[in-house]
Design a protein around this motif. Structure first.
Motif, PDB file in Angstrom:
ATOM      1  N   GLY A  78       0.792  -1.219   0.000  1.00 52.49           N
ATOM      2  CA  GLY A  78       0.000   0.000   0.000  1.00 52.49           C
ATOM      3  C   GLY A  78       0.811   1.247   0.000  1.00 52.49           C
ATOM      4  O   GLY A  78       2.012   1.288   0.033  1.00 52.49           O
ATOM      5  N   ARG A  79       0.389   2.322   0.016  1.00 53.18           N
ATOM      6  CA  ARG A  79       1.001   3.637   0.061  1.00 53.18           C
ATOM      7  C   ARG A  79       1.203   4.022   1.518  1.00 53.18           C
ATOM      8  O   ARG A  79       0.564   3.486   2.410  1.00 53.18           O
ATOM      9  CB  ARG A  79       0.095   4.667  -0.625  1.00 53.18           C
ATOM     10  N   ALA A  80       2.039   5.002   1.724  1.00 50.10           N
ATOM     11  CA  ALA A  80       2.299   5.451   3.085  1.00 50.10           C
ATOM     12  C   ALA A  80       1.057   6.081   3.690  1.00 50.10           C
ATOM     13  O   ALA A  80       0.318   6.787   3.029  1.00 50.10           O
ATOM     14  CB  ALA A  80       3.441   6.462   3.083  1.00 50.10           C
ATOM     15  N   ALA A  81       0.838   5.796   4.956  1.00 52.23           N
ATOM     16  CA  ALA A  81      -0.274   6.427   5.650  1.00 52.23           C
ATOM     17  C   ALA A  81       0.034   7.909   5.857  1.00 52.23           C
ATOM     18  O   ALA A  81       1.183   8.325   5.825  1.00 52.23           O
ATOM     19  CB  ALA A  81      -0.492   5.753   7.004  1.00 52.23           C
ATOM     20  N   ALA A  82      -1.001   8.716   6.035  1.00 50.29           N
ATOM     21  CA  ALA A  82      -0.784  10.133   6.296  1.00 50.29           C
ATOM     22  C   ALA A  82       0.045  10.285   7.551  1.00 50.29           C
ATOM     23  O   ALA A  82      -0.255   9.705   8.592  1.00 50.29           O
ATOM     24  CB  ALA A  82      -2.123  10.842   6.474  1.00 50.29           C
ATOM     25  N   PRO A  83       1.155  11.062   7.488  1.00 50.29           N
ATOM     26  CA  PRO A  83       2.044  11.166   8.641  1.00 50.29           C
ATOM     27  C   PRO A  83       1.410  11.962   9.776  1.00 50.29           C
ATOM     28  O   PRO A  83       0.542  12.793   9.568  1.00 50.29           O
ATOM     29  CB  PRO A  83       3.270  11.891   8.066  1.00 50.29           C
ATOM     30  N   HIS A  84       1.877  11.692  10.972  1.00 50.84           N
ATOM     31  CA  HIS A  84       1.439  12.435  12.155  1.00 50.84           C
ATOM     32  C   HIS A  84       2.634  13.224  12.649  1.00 50.84           C
ATOM     33  O   HIS A  84       3.673  12.668  12.966  1.00 50.84           O
ATOM     34  CB  HIS A  84       0.934  11.482  13.245  1.00 50.84           C
ATOM     35  N   GLU A  85       2.487  14.529  12.721  1.00 49.26           N
ATOM     36  CA  GLU A  85       3.625  15.364  13.053  1.00 49.26           C
ATOM     37  C   GLU A  85       3.880  15.356  14.554  1.00 49.26           C
ATOM     38  O   GLU A  85       2.970  15.431  15.368  1.00 49.26           O
ATOM     39  CB  GLU A  85       3.384  16.806  12.586  1.00 49.26           C
ATOM     40  N   GLY A 134      13.024  12.914   1.291  1.00 48.82           N
ATOM     41  CA  GLY A 134      11.892  12.997   2.194  1.00 48.82           C
ATOM     42  C   GLY A 134      10.901  14.060   1.755  1.00 48.82           C
ATOM     43  O   GLY A 134      11.160  14.853   0.843  1.00 48.82           O
ATOM     44  N   GLY A 135       9.753  14.080   2.401  1.00 46.17           N
ATOM     45  CA  GLY A 135       8.738  15.060   2.057  1.00 46.17           C
ATOM     46  C   GLY A 135       7.573  15.006   3.014  1.00 46.17           C
ATOM     47  O   GLY A 135       7.619  14.346   4.065  1.00 46.17           O
ATOM     48  N   ALA A 136       6.494  15.678   2.638  1.00 47.02           N
ATOM     49  CA  ALA A 136       5.322  15.780   3.496  1.00 47.02           C
ATOM     50  C   ALA A 136       4.677  14.426   3.763  1.00 47.02           C
ATOM     51  O   ALA A 136       3.962  14.257   4.753  1.00 47.02           O
ATOM     52  CB  ALA A 136       4.306  16.734   2.872  1.00 47.02           C
ATOM     53  N   PRO A 187       6.278   1.874   4.984  1.00 46.14           N
ATOM     54  CA  PRO A 187       7.404   2.676   4.522  1.00 46.14           C
ATOM     55  C   PRO A 187       7.408   2.782   2.998  1.00 46.14           C
ATOM     56  O   PRO A 187       7.106   1.815   2.307  1.00 46.14           O
ATOM     57  CB  PRO A 187       8.624   1.901   5.024  1.00 46.14           C
ATOM     58  N   VAL A 188       7.752   3.950   2.480  1.00 51.30           N
ATOM     59  CA  VAL A 188       7.849   4.139   1.033  1.00 51.30           C
ATOM     60  C   VAL A 188       9.209   4.718   0.662  1.00 51.30           C
ATOM     61  O   VAL A 188       9.985   4.098  -0.035  1.00 51.30           O
ATOM     62  CB  VAL A 188       6.710   5.043   0.506  1.00 51.30           C
ATOM     63  N   VAL A 189       9.509   5.921   1.157  1.00 50.73           N
ATOM     64  CA  VAL A 189      10.759   6.574   0.793  1.00 50.73           C
ATOM     65  C   VAL A 189      11.900   6.067   1.673  1.00 50.73           C
ATOM     66  O   VAL A 189      11.687   5.387   2.682  1.00 50.73           O
ATOM     67  CB  VAL A 189      10.634   8.105   0.897  1.00 50.73           C
ATOM     68  N   SER A 241       9.973  14.631  -6.113  1.00 49.24           N
ATOM     69  CA  SER A 241       9.694  13.312  -5.553  1.00 49.24           C
ATOM     70  C   SER A 241       8.294  13.212  -4.963  1.00 49.24           C
ATOM     71  O   SER A 241       7.623  12.189  -5.081  1.00 49.24           O
ATOM     72  CB  SER A 241      10.739  12.963  -4.483  1.00 49.24           C
ATOM     73  N   THR A 242       7.837  14.292  -4.320  1.00 47.47           N
ATOM     74  CA  THR A 242       6.499  14.272  -3.731  1.00 47.47           C
ATOM     75  C   THR A 242       5.431  14.099  -4.799  1.00 47.47           C
ATOM     76  O   THR A 242       4.496  13.306  -4.646  1.00 47.47           O
ATOM     77  CB  THR A 242       6.249  15.564  -2.932  1.00 47.47           C
ATOM     78  N   THR A 243       5.591  14.808  -5.912  1.00 50.64           N
ATOM     79  CA  THR A 243       4.635  14.678  -7.019  1.00 50.64           C
ATOM     80  C   THR A 243       4.707  13.289  -7.629  1.00 50.64           C
ATOM     81  O   THR A 243       3.681  12.673  -7.936  1.00 50.64           O
ATOM     82  CB  THR A 243       4.918  15.746  -8.091  1.00 50.64           C
ATOM     83  N   PHE A 244       5.919  12.779  -7.792  1.00 48.36           N
ATOM     84  CA  PHE A 244       6.098  11.460  -8.408  1.00 48.36           C
ATOM     85  C   PHE A 244       5.350  10.390  -7.626  1.00 48.36           C
ATOM     86  O   PHE A 244       4.673   9.532  -8.203  1.00 48.36           O
ATOM     87  CB  PHE A 244       7.591  11.118  -8.476  1.00 48.36           C
ATOM     88  N   PHE A 245       5.451  10.434  -6.307  1.00 45.94           N
ATOM     89  CA  PHE A 245       4.798   9.433  -5.464  1.00 45.94           C
ATOM     90  C   PHE A 245       3.382   9.847  -5.076  1.00 45.94           C
ATOM     91  O   PHE A 245       2.798   9.275  -4.162  1.00 45.94           O
ATOM     92  CB  PHE A 245       5.626   9.172  -4.209  1.00 45.94           C
ATOM     93  N   GLY A 246       2.833  10.814  -5.795  1.00 46.80           N
ATOM     94  CA  GLY A 246       1.477  11.271  -5.536  1.00 46.80           C
ATOM     95  C   GLY A 246       0.444  10.437  -6.277  1.00 46.80           C
ATOM     96  O   GLY A 246       0.613   9.233  -6.495  1.00 46.80           O
ATOM     97  N   ASP A 247      -0.627  11.082  -6.716  1.00 42.44           N
ATOM     98  CA  ASP A 247      -1.755  10.375  -7.324  1.00 42.44           C
ATOM     99  C   ASP A 247      -1.390   9.662  -8.623  1.00 42.44           C
ATOM    100  O   ASP A 247      -2.041   8.680  -8.998  1.00 42.44           O
ATOM    101  CB  ASP A 247      -2.902  11.359  -7.587  1.00 42.44           C
TER     102      ASP A 247
END
Length: 555
Positions: free
Chosen positions: A18-25, A90-92, A101-103, A432-438
């Motif tokens: 699956g894709r990374a879950a939304a991170p918790h800051e 890394g990114g948002a 884990p993805v990146v 990288s953020t766009t690449f691993f986006g939608d």
């Protein structure tokens, strides 16, 4: 039960992803944030070429040219200090989730915070982790794991079989499957047998189960796990987390194996390689993970620094969607593979620090066959394109991003090489953020990167329907049948033959251009000790950072 090797240790010391879950800051400390922002603010100070020149000047007249391979700090390992590790990518979307884990930096977090039942040693061999043994039963339809005694989570609670059961129920949750779920497709249920024994019950035999649960996305967590407040059994606990910026890991003094030497590890993200190299030169980081391979030889001329090079199964494939024109025609896919000058690719993209690929993955798997090396053949590529209805060539878009050192450069070299066959490659570079986006996993022609994996595990992750990262949308019925049969075959010799046959299908008509495997290069300040080479593929000793230490006097 059969005796098994000891827990993972570096080659030079044998003591007790699956894709990374939304991170918790989680708020980063002001001091750490200041260091990071100071480093990133210098990102425009010098380009990579200028950085290389600066490194070369640093080594001039020193009379010393440290080589690659081992750490320079000598003597007994010392305890204490903060290890600052610099990386890019890394990114948002950075995550603390043990199972998503993805990146690259996600790999550092999951390897630091969590342990798995089994691990991979530096030679990419399976060794016990939280389980001290594993035994197949009923012809591979069951696997029984015996847990270690005395293991505790970061919050002091003991590891129990019920935690293992809850972990794998979370990973395979049909409503929210995690990254490793596809590798556990045969798992029917996990049962706590007694206070130290767990049984995996399968729909059919699975020879790859131990390999699958040793992947970095299979960390064991408590039954009430909350990724916003991560608790594991790993060598480090979480100090703070700022996605795309910095993660602070703190030494776990109660670690069940040898605790880390350093008090803290700071995983620092840099926006690009220029900023990363500048941070190394200015001693703002102690270690650089995934040093650009073009700088390896130059770094080794600087008397303050050294590199550790590792031969890995890491690869940067071009991905062709086999269900989308023009790549739904096997002749087009073959033509694209034939335009590649693999030796030139390895030389230009990896600066020679790698090996050519033959459109198959998992080079360390004993079942990977030795087939005649595919070489460049422009005439045959043109002929195949003409037969596929493209006598005048064709135009395609290639989506690229700095997802890994060398990715964008590989795309540029491929575009140049393909032009000779009448293929016009238009590069669409994104971050990288766009690449691993939608758009990720939807691009007709793109790239990706993978760390070392054996064949069955890699296939479960990326090359069959239902895999979380089926980037080529592979659905070849013969390939699927061979993979399924190999996974269910407990006899190693028979299984390896099935893997050979499946790899040949991948080689002949799959959706990958697997043109090469790159070495892993990490750069260390000379006051950092404990670094070692490995085949795991992830940076900084395969993210087994507990073995690293700092010579305070040398610093």
């Amino acid at each position: 039960m059969n005796p098994l090797p000891p827990p993972i240790q570096p080659p030079e010391r044998r003591a007790a992803p699956g894709r990374a879950a939304a991170p918790h800051e989680v708020a980063a400390s002001p001091a750490v944030g200041a260091v990071l922002r100071s480093a990133v603010s210098r990102r425009g100070f010098m380009g990579l070429g200028a950085a290389a020149a600066s490194l070369a000047l640093a080594g001039c007249g020193s009379g010393s040219q440290p080589g690659a391979g081992t750490a320079r700090a000598t003597g007994e390992p010392q305890r204490g200090g903060t290890l600052r590790v610099g990386m890019t990518g890394g990114g948002a979307s950075d995550s603390l989730d043990a199972h998503a884990p993805v990146v690259t930096a996600d790999g550092g977090r999951v390897m630091g915070l969590y342990d798995r039942l089994y691990e991979f040693d530096p030679d990419y061999k399976l060794v016990p982790g939280l389980a001290e043994s594993a035994e197949p039963r009923k012809g591979g339809r069951e696997w029984v794991f015996r847990l270690r005694e005395g293991v505790r989570f970061h919050d002091g609670r003991p590891l129990k079989p019920q935690d293992v059961v809850a972990t794998f129920e979370r990973i395979t949750d049909p409503d929210d499957p995690k990254t490793g779920a596809s590798a556990l497709a045969l798992l029917e249920r996990t049962v706590a047998v007694d206070e130290r024994t767990v049984r995996f019950e399968l729909k059919e035999p699975d020879a790859s189960l131990v390999d699958s649960i040793a992947q970095n996305s299979m960390g064991i967590v408590p039954a009430d796990y909350d990724p916003a407040k991560p608790v594991g059994t790993g060598p480090f606990t979480l100090g703070s987390f700022e996605p795309g910026q910095v993660t602070v890991l703190k030494r776990n003094p109660d670690y069940w194996s040898e605790p880390p030497y350093v008090d803290e590890v700071h995983l620092l993200n840099f926006n690009d390689q220029d900023a990363l190299v500048n941070a190394l030169l200015s001693t703002q980081v102690d270690v650089v993970g995934q040093l650009p391979l073009a700088l390896v030889d130059v770094v080794n001329t600087d008397p303050r620094l050294h590199t550790v090079l590792s031969e890995t199964g890491n690869w940067l494939p071009f991905t062709m969607r086999v269900d989308t024109a023009p790549f739904d025609d096997a002749r087009v896919r073959e033509a694209f593979r034939l335009v590649v000058d693999r030796g030139q690719m390895v030389e230009q993209v990896f600066s020679g620090h790698g090996s050519v690929g033959n459109d198959m993955y998992s080079p360390f798997d004993p079942g990977t066959p030795t087939l005649p090396q595919r070489t460049r053949d422009i005439a045959k590529a043109k002929k195949l394109l003409a037969e596929a209805g493209h006598p005048d060539g064709l135009e395609v878009e290639l989506v690229t991003a700095p997802i890994q050192s060398g990715a964008v450069e590989a795309a540029q070299v491929f575009a140049e090489q393909a032009a000779e066959a009448g293929i016009t490659v238009k590069l669409r570079r994104v971050d990288s953020t766009t690449f691993f986006g939608d758009g990720y996993l939807k691009y007709p022609f793109s790239q990706d990167f993978w760390y070392t994996r054996n064949f069955l595990s890699q296939t479960a992750q990326g090359t069959v329907p239902g895999a979380p990262f089926n980037e080529t949308h592979e659905a070849d019925p013969e390939f699927r049948a061979l993979y399924k049969k190999a996974r269910a075959t407990m006899d190693e010799k028979q299984r390896n033959q099935l893997i050979q046959d499946a790899q040949k299908v991948l080689h002949d008509r799959g959706g990958y251009i697997a043109w090469g495997f790159f070495n892993q290069a990490d750069a260390y300040q000379n006051y950092v000790g404990g670094g070692f080479g490995h085949r795991i593929g992830m940076p900084v000793c395969g993210f087994h950072m507990r073995h690293l230490w700092i010579d305070q006097e040398g610093k």
